[in-house]
Design a protein around this motif. Sequence first.
Motif, PDB file in Angstrom:
ATOM      1  N   THR A  91      -1.219   1.174   8.334  1.00 40.92           N
ATOM      2  CA  THR A  91      -0.073   2.023   8.682  1.00 40.92           C
ATOM      3  C   THR A  91      -0.155   2.434  10.162  1.00 40.92           C
ATOM      4  OG1 THR A  91      -1.280   4.044   8.135  1.00 40.92           O
ATOM      5  CG2 THR A  91      -0.062   2.997   6.329  1.00 40.92           C
ATOM      6  N   VAL A 119       3.904  -0.625   7.363  1.00 39.32           N
ATOM      7  CA  VAL A 119       2.896  -0.281   6.351  1.00 39.32           C
ATOM      8  C   VAL A 119       1.862  -1.391   6.190  1.00 39.32           C
ATOM      9  CG1 VAL A 119       2.539   0.330   3.914  1.00 39.32           C
ATOM     10  CG2 VAL A 119       4.623   1.077   5.092  1.00 39.32           C
ATOM     11  N   ILE A 156       0.129 -15.191   4.739  1.00 40.97           N
ATOM     12  CA  ILE A 156      -0.929 -15.007   3.726  1.00 40.97           C
ATOM     13  C   ILE A 156      -1.691 -16.315   3.506  1.00 40.97           C
ATOM     14  CG2 ILE A 156      -1.365 -14.455   1.272  1.00 40.97           C
ATOM     15  CD1 ILE A 156      -0.626 -12.010   3.031  1.00 40.97           C
ATOM     16  N   PHE A 173     -11.276   9.137  11.163  1.00 36.11           N
ATOM     17  CA  PHE A 173     -10.724   8.685   9.875  1.00 36.11           C
ATOM     18  C   PHE A 173     -11.000   9.705   8.786  1.00 36.11           C
ATOM     19  CE2 PHE A 173     -10.723   4.729  12.165  1.00 36.11           C
ATOM     20  CZ  PHE A 173      -9.633   4.058  11.661  1.00 36.11           C
ATOM     21  N   ILE A 193      -6.843  -6.717  -1.672  1.00 31.08           N
ATOM     22  CA  ILE A 193      -7.668  -5.627  -1.122  1.00 31.08           C
ATOM     23  C   ILE A 193      -7.186  -4.301  -1.718  1.00 31.08           C
ATOM     24  CG2 ILE A 193      -8.536  -4.531   0.987  1.00 31.08           C
ATOM     25  CD1 ILE A 193      -7.387  -7.042   2.518  1.00 31.08           C
ATOM     26  N   SER A 194      -5.904  -3.957  -1.466  1.00 29.73           N
ATOM     27  CA  SER A 194      -5.373  -2.630  -1.822  1.00 29.73           C
ATOM     28  C   SER A 194      -5.338  -2.421  -3.341  1.00 29.73           C
ATOM     29  CB  SER A 194      -3.961  -2.453  -1.268  1.00 29.73           C
ATOM     30  OG  SER A 194      -3.951  -2.755   0.106  1.00 29.73           O
ATOM     31  N   LYS A 198      11.094  -3.990  -4.148  1.00 33.93           N
ATOM     32  CA  LYS A 198      10.972  -3.135  -2.947  1.00 33.93           C
ATOM     33  C   LYS A 198      12.341  -2.917  -2.321  1.00 33.93           C
ATOM     34  CE  LYS A 198       8.485  -6.329  -1.028  1.00 33.93           C
ATOM     35  NZ  LYS A 198       8.579  -7.330  -2.099  1.00 33.93           N
ATOM     36  N   ILE A 222      -4.435 -12.288  -1.216  1.00 32.46           N
ATOM     37  CA  ILE A 222      -5.643 -11.561  -0.809  1.00 32.46           C
ATOM     38  C   ILE A 222      -5.563 -10.158  -1.395  1.00 32.46           C
ATOM     39  CG2 ILE A 222      -7.033 -10.784   1.164  1.00 32.46           C
ATOM     40  CD1 ILE A 222      -5.774 -13.055   2.796  1.00 32.46           C
ATOM     41  N   THR A 232       5.614  -9.386  -3.867  1.00 32.04           N
ATOM     42  CA  THR A 232       4.582  -8.368  -3.640  1.00 32.04           C
ATOM     43  C   THR A 232       4.242  -7.888  -5.050  1.00 32.04           C
ATOM     44  OG1 THR A 232       5.787  -7.688  -1.663  1.00 32.04           O
ATOM     45  CG2 THR A 232       4.019  -6.232  -2.404  1.00 32.04           C
ATOM     46  N   TRP A 254       0.265  -4.076  -4.361  1.00 30.20           N
ATOM     47  CA  TRP A 254       0.966  -4.490  -3.133  1.00 30.20           C
ATOM     48  C   TRP A 254       0.492  -5.844  -2.625  1.00 30.20           C
ATOM     49  CZ3 TRP A 254       4.599  -1.252  -3.407  1.00 30.20           C
ATOM     50  CH2 TRP A 254       4.359   0.114  -3.613  1.00 30.20           C
ATOM     51  N   ILE A 255       0.153  -6.749  -3.523  1.00 28.85           N
ATOM     52  CA  ILE A 255      -0.479  -7.981  -3.069  1.00 28.85           C
ATOM     53  C   ILE A 255       0.584  -9.048  -2.756  1.00 28.85           C
ATOM     54  CG2 ILE A 255      -2.211  -9.746  -3.614  1.00 28.85           C
ATOM     55  CD1 ILE A 255      -3.191  -6.726  -3.301  1.00 28.85           C
ATOM     56  N   GLU A 312      -0.506   5.324  11.354  1.00 31.58           N
ATOM     57  CA  GLU A 312      -1.590   6.315  11.516  1.00 31.58           C
ATOM     58  C   GLU A 312      -2.945   5.608  11.615  1.00 31.58           C
ATOM     59  OE1 GLU A 312       0.844   6.545   9.232  1.00 31.58           O
ATOM     60  OE2 GLU A 312       1.947   8.224  10.092  1.00 31.58           O
ATOM     61  N   ALA A 321      -6.629   2.997  -3.544  1.00 30.49           N
ATOM     62  CA  ALA A 321      -7.291   2.666  -2.266  1.00 30.49           C
ATOM     63  C   ALA A 321      -6.373   1.821  -1.400  1.00 30.49           C
ATOM     64  CB  ALA A 321      -8.590   1.907  -2.516  1.00 30.49           C
TER      65      ALA A 321
HETATM   66  C1  LIG Z   1       5.112  -5.346   1.547  1.00 31.54           C
HETATM   67  C2  LIG Z   1       3.652  -5.056   1.493  1.00 31.54           C
HETATM   68  C3  LIG Z   1       2.751  -6.114   1.452  1.00 31.54           C
HETATM   69  C4  LIG Z   1       1.366  -5.866   1.343  1.00 31.54           C
HETATM   70  N1  LIG Z   1       0.507  -6.918   1.204  1.00 31.54           N
HETATM   71  C5  LIG Z   1      -0.801  -6.656   0.907  1.00 31.54           C
HETATM   72  C6  LIG Z   1      -1.692  -7.737   0.581  1.00 31.54           C
HETATM   73  O1  LIG Z   1      -1.327  -8.926   0.606  1.00 31.54           O
HETATM   74  N2  LIG Z   1      -2.966  -7.423   0.221  1.00 31.54           N
HETATM   75  C7  LIG Z   1      -3.412  -6.144   0.179  1.00 31.54           C
HETATM   76  O2  LIG Z   1      -4.565  -5.937  -0.175  1.00 31.54           O
HETATM   77  N3  LIG Z   1      -2.592  -5.100   0.504  1.00 31.54           N
HETATM   78  C8  LIG Z   1      -1.305  -5.335   0.856  1.00 31.54           C
HETATM   79  N4  LIG Z   1      -0.452  -4.293   1.158  1.00 31.54           N
HETATM   80  C9  LIG Z   1      -0.969  -2.922   1.093  1.00 31.54           C
HETATM   81  C10 LIG Z   1      -1.029  -2.235   2.431  1.00 31.54           C
HETATM   82  O3  LIG Z   1      -2.090  -2.738   3.211  1.00 31.54           O
HETATM   83  C11 LIG Z   1      -1.180  -0.736   2.121  1.00 31.54           C
HETATM   84  O4  LIG Z   1       0.041  -0.313   1.519  1.00 31.54           O
HETATM   85  C12 LIG Z   1      -1.460   0.079   3.353  1.00 31.54           C
HETATM   86  O5  LIG Z   1      -2.756  -0.194   3.824  1.00 31.54           O
HETATM   87  C13 LIG Z   1      -1.331   1.596   3.069  1.00 31.54           C
HETATM   88  O6  LIG Z   1      -2.025   1.951   1.926  1.00 31.54           O
HETATM   89  P1  LIG Z   1      -1.307   2.870   0.815  1.00 31.54           P
HETATM   90  O7  LIG Z   1      -0.009   2.259   0.498  1.00 31.54           O
HETATM   91  O8  LIG Z   1      -2.268   3.084  -0.277  1.00 31.54           O
HETATM   92  O9  LIG Z   1      -1.016   4.241   1.566  1.00 31.54           O
HETATM   93  P2  LIG Z   1      -2.040   5.467   1.719  1.00 31.54           P
HETATM   94  O10 LIG Z   1      -3.360   4.979   2.221  1.00 31.54           O
HETATM   95  O11 LIG Z   1      -2.030   6.269   0.465  1.00 31.54           O
HETATM   96  O12 LIG Z   1      -1.350   6.304   2.871  1.00 31.54           O
HETATM   97  C14 LIG Z   1      -0.261   7.198   2.646  1.00 31.54           C
HETATM   98  C15 LIG Z   1       0.035   7.913   3.978  1.00 31.54           C
HETATM   99  O13 LIG Z   1      -1.095   8.698   4.365  1.00 31.54           O
HETATM  100  C16 LIG Z   1      -1.504   8.328   5.673  1.00 31.54           C
HETATM  101  N5  LIG Z   1      -2.959   8.446   5.786  1.00 31.54           N
HETATM  102  C17 LIG Z   1      -3.921   7.936   4.965  1.00 31.54           C
HETATM  103  N6  LIG Z   1      -5.143   8.246   5.414  1.00 31.54           N
HETATM  104  C18 LIG Z   1      -4.971   8.956   6.570  1.00 31.54           C
HETATM  105  C19 LIG Z   1      -5.847   9.561   7.523  1.00 31.54           C
HETATM  106  N7  LIG Z   1      -7.169   9.464   7.405  1.00 31.54           N
HETATM  107  N8  LIG Z   1      -5.291  10.200   8.568  1.00 31.54           N
HETATM  108  C20 LIG Z   1      -3.948  10.275   8.726  1.00 31.54           C
HETATM  109  N9  LIG Z   1      -3.070   9.719   7.867  1.00 31.54           N
HETATM  110  C21 LIG Z   1      -3.572   9.076   6.805  1.00 31.54           C
HETATM  111  C22 LIG Z   1      -1.038   6.878   5.816  1.00 31.54           C
HETATM  112  O14 LIG Z   1      -0.929   6.491   7.188  1.00 31.54           O
HETATM  113  C23 LIG Z   1       0.297   6.932   5.118  1.00 31.54           C
HETATM  114  O15 LIG Z   1       1.270   7.472   5.977  1.00 31.54           O
HETATM  115  C24 LIG Z   1       0.911  -4.530   1.319  1.00 31.54           C
HETATM  116  C25 LIG Z   1       1.820  -3.461   1.414  1.00 31.54           C
HETATM  117  C26 LIG Z   1       3.177  -3.722   1.480  1.00 31.54           C
HETATM  118  C27 LIG Z   1       4.125  -2.556   1.543  1.00 31.54           C
END
Ligand SMILES: Cc1cc2nc3c(=O)[nH]c(=O)nc-3n(C[C@H](O)[C@H](O)[C@H](O)COP(=O)(O)OP(=O)(O)OC[C@H]3O[C@@H](n4cnc5c(N)ncnc54)[C@H](O)[C@@H]3O)c2cc1C
Length: 381
Positions: free
Chosen positions: A363, A359, A92, A381, A126-127, A199, A124, A207, A157-158, A365, A131
Amino acid sequence: MDFSPTEEQRIAIDSFRRFLEAEIAPAVAEHGDAFIPKDDMRELLVKLLPFGMGNGLIDQAHGGLGLSPLTVGLLFEELARVSPDLAIVALIQMEAGLLLSAGSESIQADYLAPLLRGERFACIGISEPGAGSNIAEISSRARRDGDGYLITGEKQWISSGHYSDFCICVARDEDGPGDGFGLFIVDREAGYESRNIPKMALNRQSTAQLHFDRAKVPADNLLAPPGEGLRRLMTLLAGSRPLVGLLAVGVARAALDHSIEYAKSRQQHGKVIARHQLVQARIAQMAVQIDAARLMLYRALDLTGRGEHANLESSMAKHFATEAACEVTRHALAIHGGNGVAREFPVEELYRVAPILSVTEGTPEMQQLIIGRSLLGESAF
Ligand SMILES: Cc1cc2nc3c(=O)[nH]c(=O)nc-3n(C[C@H](O)[C@H](O)[C@H](O)COP(=O)(O)OP(=O)(O)OC[C@H]3O[C@@H](n4cnc5c(N)ncnc54)[C@H](O)[C@@H]3O)c2cc1C
């Protein structure tokens, strides 16, 4: 294509390995599986800086070490093998450093320089709760306030969130050009709060969930103007995905090393289990997965280092490596029998770490959709 380490890289890897075993592994072990407090984490991070962890990818003109992506990857894999928690913190810092090095002189002086000295922690953001995979759904808002902005929103989840002295936050200026998403540097003192999220593993580092309520961002802290933010992030993430893959390789290698050691000492049916063919089959499968993942990741880093577009290769490699780590750690558990699920043996923790890496930064996917779009020329997407 030859990704075997050069003599210089080999020497760097060997000395880093020795340093990790002598200095870092015992210091991390002192904390057990508890959260490492900020000051202790800073001390560890500072020790890693001479090896390019946290600063390796930032060029020398900006105060980094200016190492090639492949060299950083080779060293990073060693760190991940010993401590995936520390590897995340270093990653990071490095990602934030890359973003900051494109900033103004005042951003470089106030944020990049202290980050590269290990004095300040970045995160950083983002999430968000609503979203994740689709960052275009980010709802954090940036409202004009004189020359600057006020940021309001929730980030989820930052990584390093609880340690962070500042956050590079993605927020949307509804009146801005294009999609309105910009990158805003929000100082902790400007008023954001963090809450650590427990976690299934990787709890030695933070996180966190971050809460911004009209947090003030002076004009000087605008890192990417509205309309430019997502493009900068996409470039960053494409470059850093192979490093997340190497995090998974480090975890998988640790699982393989423990499994080999265990298989050579555990006796069943009158001989060490290493002499049972089906145990050897598991070890062979683990080694094949790790080697394939490494080669894919090294290729992606090598392409990036040569300035080539490696989005497809990075996604394929990250996807393969993180899924491989889940399989490899499952084999490791099986080889350890009942001891595999015992807390005293390290493989049960590695088994909990691996799925988390799938993740982060997209992910499986999302990686499949990036790969599919690249091959088919159609977005699903
Ligand atoms: C330990 C950890 C550290 C992280 N660090 C950071 C960080 O520093 N900064 C930051 O901003 N984020 C961070 N994240 C967030 C991470 O990037 C997100 O968790 C990840 O992008 C998934 O988003 P979500 O958890 O909202 O899952 P969702 O987007 O809700 O997805 C849930 C499920 O649905 C599936 N899905 C979603 N859309 C589709 C589609 N169109 N087609 C098929 N399947 C789909 C996904 O693949 C997943 O299986 C971190 C996460 C973790 C667990």
